[in-house]
Design an enzyme around this catalytic site. Structure first.
Site, PDB file in Angstrom:
ATOM      1  N   TYR A  75      63.737  33.067  51.001  1.00 33.74           N
ATOM      2  CA  TYR A  75      63.566  33.215  52.457  1.00 33.74           C
ATOM      3  C   TYR A  75      62.834  34.518  52.782  1.00 33.74           C
ATOM      4  CZ  TYR A  75      64.593  32.893  57.454  1.00 33.74           C
ATOM      5  OH  TYR A  75      64.473  32.810  58.830  1.00 33.74           O
TER       6      TYR A  75
ATOM      7  N   ASN B 279      56.293  27.091  63.832  1.00 32.40           N
ATOM      8  CA  ASN B 279      57.659  27.598  64.001  1.00 32.40           C
ATOM      9  C   ASN B 279      58.659  26.963  63.031  1.00 32.40           C
ATOM     10  OD1 ASN B 279      60.004  28.714  65.707  1.00 32.40           O
ATOM     11  ND2 ASN B 279      60.291  26.495  65.833  1.00 32.40           N
TER      12      ASN B 279
ATOM     13  N   ASP C  39      57.064  15.687  58.634  1.00 30.40           N
ATOM     14  CA  ASP C  39      57.305  16.901  57.858  1.00 30.40           C
ATOM     15  C   ASP C  39      56.019  17.735  57.868  1.00 30.40           C
ATOM     16  OD1 ASP C  39      57.708  18.813  55.885  1.00 30.40           O
ATOM     17  OD2 ASP C  39      58.726  17.425  54.537  1.00 30.40           O
TER      18      ASP C  39
ATOM     19  N   ASP D  13      58.652  17.499  65.018  1.00 30.88           N
ATOM     20  CA  ASP D  13      59.891  17.814  64.308  1.00 30.88           C
ATOM     21  C   ASP D  13      60.136  16.778  63.209  1.00 30.88           C
ATOM     22  OD1 ASP D  13      62.350  19.888  65.172  1.00 30.88           O
ATOM     23  OD2 ASP D  13      62.960  18.260  63.808  1.00 30.88           O
TER      24      ASP D  13
HETATM   25  N1  LIG Z   1      67.735  31.603  64.360  1.00 35.17           N
HETATM   26  C1  LIG Z   1      67.426  32.807  63.880  1.00 35.17           C
HETATM   27  O1  LIG Z   1      68.237  33.739  63.905  1.00 35.17           O
HETATM   28  C2  LIG Z   1      66.039  33.060  63.304  1.00 35.17           C
HETATM   29  C3  LIG Z   1      65.702  34.381  62.980  1.00 35.17           C
HETATM   30  C4  LIG Z   1      64.446  34.663  62.468  1.00 35.17           C
HETATM   31  C5  LIG Z   1      63.544  33.635  62.262  1.00 35.17           C
HETATM   32  N2  LIG Z   1      63.901  32.348  62.567  1.00 35.17           N
HETATM   33  C6  LIG Z   1      62.902  31.293  62.328  1.00 35.17           C
HETATM   34  O2  LIG Z   1      62.671  30.587  63.525  1.00 35.17           O
HETATM   35  C7  LIG Z   1      62.234  29.264  63.218  1.00 35.17           C
HETATM   36  C8  LIG Z   1      63.027  28.275  64.051  1.00 35.17           C
HETATM   37  O3  LIG Z   1      64.400  28.458  63.774  1.00 35.17           O
HETATM   38  P1  LIG Z   1      65.566  28.018  64.770  1.00 35.17           P
HETATM   39  O4  LIG Z   1      66.607  29.054  64.635  1.00 35.17           O
HETATM   40  O5  LIG Z   1      65.011  27.679  66.100  1.00 35.17           O
HETATM   41  O6  LIG Z   1      66.099  26.734  63.991  1.00 35.17           O
HETATM   42  P2  LIG Z   1      66.699  25.340  64.461  1.00 35.17           P
HETATM   43  O7  LIG Z   1      67.432  24.838  63.264  1.00 35.17           O
HETATM   44  O8  LIG Z   1      67.366  25.424  65.772  1.00 35.17           O
HETATM   45  O9  LIG Z   1      65.373  24.454  64.654  1.00 35.17           O
HETATM   46  C9  LIG Z   1      64.493  24.237  63.603  1.00 35.17           C
HETATM   47  C10 LIG Z   1      63.831  22.873  63.809  1.00 35.17           C
HETATM   48  O10 LIG Z   1      62.793  22.733  62.819  1.00 35.17           O
HETATM   49  C11 LIG Z   1      62.834  21.421  62.309  1.00 35.17           C
HETATM   50  N3  LIG Z   1      62.249  21.417  60.975  1.00 35.17           N
HETATM   51  C12 LIG Z   1      62.760  21.994  59.861  1.00 35.17           C
HETATM   52  N4  LIG Z   1      61.940  21.748  58.802  1.00 35.17           N
HETATM   53  C13 LIG Z   1      60.897  21.018  59.281  1.00 35.17           C
HETATM   54  C14 LIG Z   1      59.749  20.445  58.676  1.00 35.17           C
HETATM   55  N5  LIG Z   1      59.521  20.571  57.352  1.00 35.17           N
HETATM   56  N6  LIG Z   1      58.889  19.749  59.449  1.00 35.17           N
HETATM   57  C15 LIG Z   1      59.118  19.604  60.772  1.00 35.17           C
HETATM   58  N7  LIG Z   1      60.196  20.113  61.389  1.00 35.17           N
HETATM   59  C16 LIG Z   1      61.088  20.809  60.659  1.00 35.17           C
HETATM   60  C17 LIG Z   1      64.316  21.060  62.313  1.00 35.17           C
HETATM   61  O11 LIG Z   1      64.506  19.652  62.275  1.00 35.17           O
HETATM   62  C18 LIG Z   1      64.810  21.703  63.597  1.00 35.17           C
HETATM   63  O12 LIG Z   1      64.741  20.812  64.711  1.00 35.17           O
HETATM   64  C19 LIG Z   1      62.391  29.103  61.700  1.00 35.17           C
HETATM   65  O13 LIG Z   1      61.138  29.291  61.076  1.00 35.17           O
HETATM   66  C20 LIG Z   1      63.341  30.239  61.334  1.00 35.17           C
HETATM   67  O14 LIG Z   1      63.191  30.674  59.997  1.00 35.17           O
HETATM   68  C21 LIG Z   1      65.118  32.038  63.093  1.00 35.17           C
END
Ligand SMILES: NC(=O)c1ccc[n+]([C@@H]2O[C@H](COP(=O)([O-])OP(=O)(O)OC[C@H]3O[C@@H](n4cnc5c(N)ncnc54)[C@H](O)[C@@H]3O)[C@@H](O)[C@H]2O)c1
Length: 245
Positions: A151, A93, A66, A42
């Protein structure tokens, strides 16, 4: 151990990005319960460490970095390969929120380019029998147009990248994606109770958001030996939301 079992071999290694929160944390913890060793990666180091602390000791290794930083990605994966084993599995992810204030090109690099960076670094080390990668895409890349231009474009691009890998790299590993609908993670905090959230949930046959575990189970299934013949698929996990619109 988890009551769920997708047939993973004990102690095989999985890298999960964005593992400090939401879907990535749920994926890490379920994978650890199923006997994998997991690199929880992360941007926010303390968040990754918190995920590791929730798992059985020794099963999850936290890494801060990153995913778009190619030299750092290569260095960590090489260290994992030499201290644990070459990771057989990769869950791409991590990705910025659609609400993030990013220019178009920067959003594409963060959400799509970073997956290419991570996958190439992992593929240079992986390739053992049964290797597999998976991507967290979105219905925003398959069916729904979001307000943010980058996005929807990047998430659609992820599906194209997975199809490319499935067709041309299957001698080394399988590639698939999960396209979630709305998931109850910190980035959607408060949304379900909002007027827009209520309207959307009223049109979802299951009448609820996905839990992070709902998505984690789909990601892990696609990675696992149980999905040995699934390659190039984008699996929608949205409670039936998009088929009822
Ligand atoms: N939550 C939703 O409704 C949803 C829907 C469709 C897709 N997604 C996708 O699911 C994935 C996870 O989302 P989530 O909802 O669990 O988000 P979240 O914000 O709960 O967790 C995302 C994590 O990724 C980390 N992160 C972000 N950019 C990063 C990078 N460049 N390098 C390393 N770590 C990084 C953040 O610090 C965070 O801990 C994303 O790709 C998001 O686009 C989410």
């Amino acid at each position: 151990m988890s009551p769920l079992s997708f047939g993973f071999a004990l102690d095989d290694v999985l890298v999960v990005t964005g593992a400090g929160s939401g879907i990535g944390r749920a994926t890490t913890l379920e994978a650890a319960r199923q006997g994998l060793r997991v690199v929880a990666w992360d941007l926010v180091g303390p968040a990754a460490a918190e995920t590791a602390a929730l798992a059985e000791p020794g099963r999850v290794r936290a890494e801060a970095g990153d995913v778009a930083d190619a030299p750092a990605v290569r260095a960590v994966l090489e260290d994992v390969a030499s201290t644990w084993a070459a990771p057989r599995y990769l869950a791409n992810n991590a990705g910025p929120s659609s609400a993030g204030d990013l220019a178009f090109e920067a959003g594409i690099v963060a959400a799509l380019g970073s997956v290419h960076t991570m996958t190439e670094a992992w593929a240079a080390l992986a390739g053992a029998d049964g290797a597999a990668m998976v991507v967290t895409a979105s219905v925003a890349g398959t069916k729904v147009g979001t307000e943010s231009a980058w996005y929807s474009t990047a998430k659609a691009g992820l599906a194209g990248y997975v199809r490319h890998l499935a067709a041309h790299r299957a001698d080394r590993f399988r590639s698939n994606a999960v396209a979630p609908g709305m998931v109850d993670t910190p980035r959607l905090e408060g949304w379900a109770a909002s007027a827009a959230g209520q309207r959307t949930l009223a049109r979802n046959p299951l009448r609820r958001l996905a839990t992070p575990a709902d998505i984690a189970h789909a990601l892990l299934f696609l990675l696992s030996p149980a999905a040995a013949y699934v390659n190039g698929e984008v699996l929608t996990v949205d409670g039936g939301w998009t088929v009822t619109q």
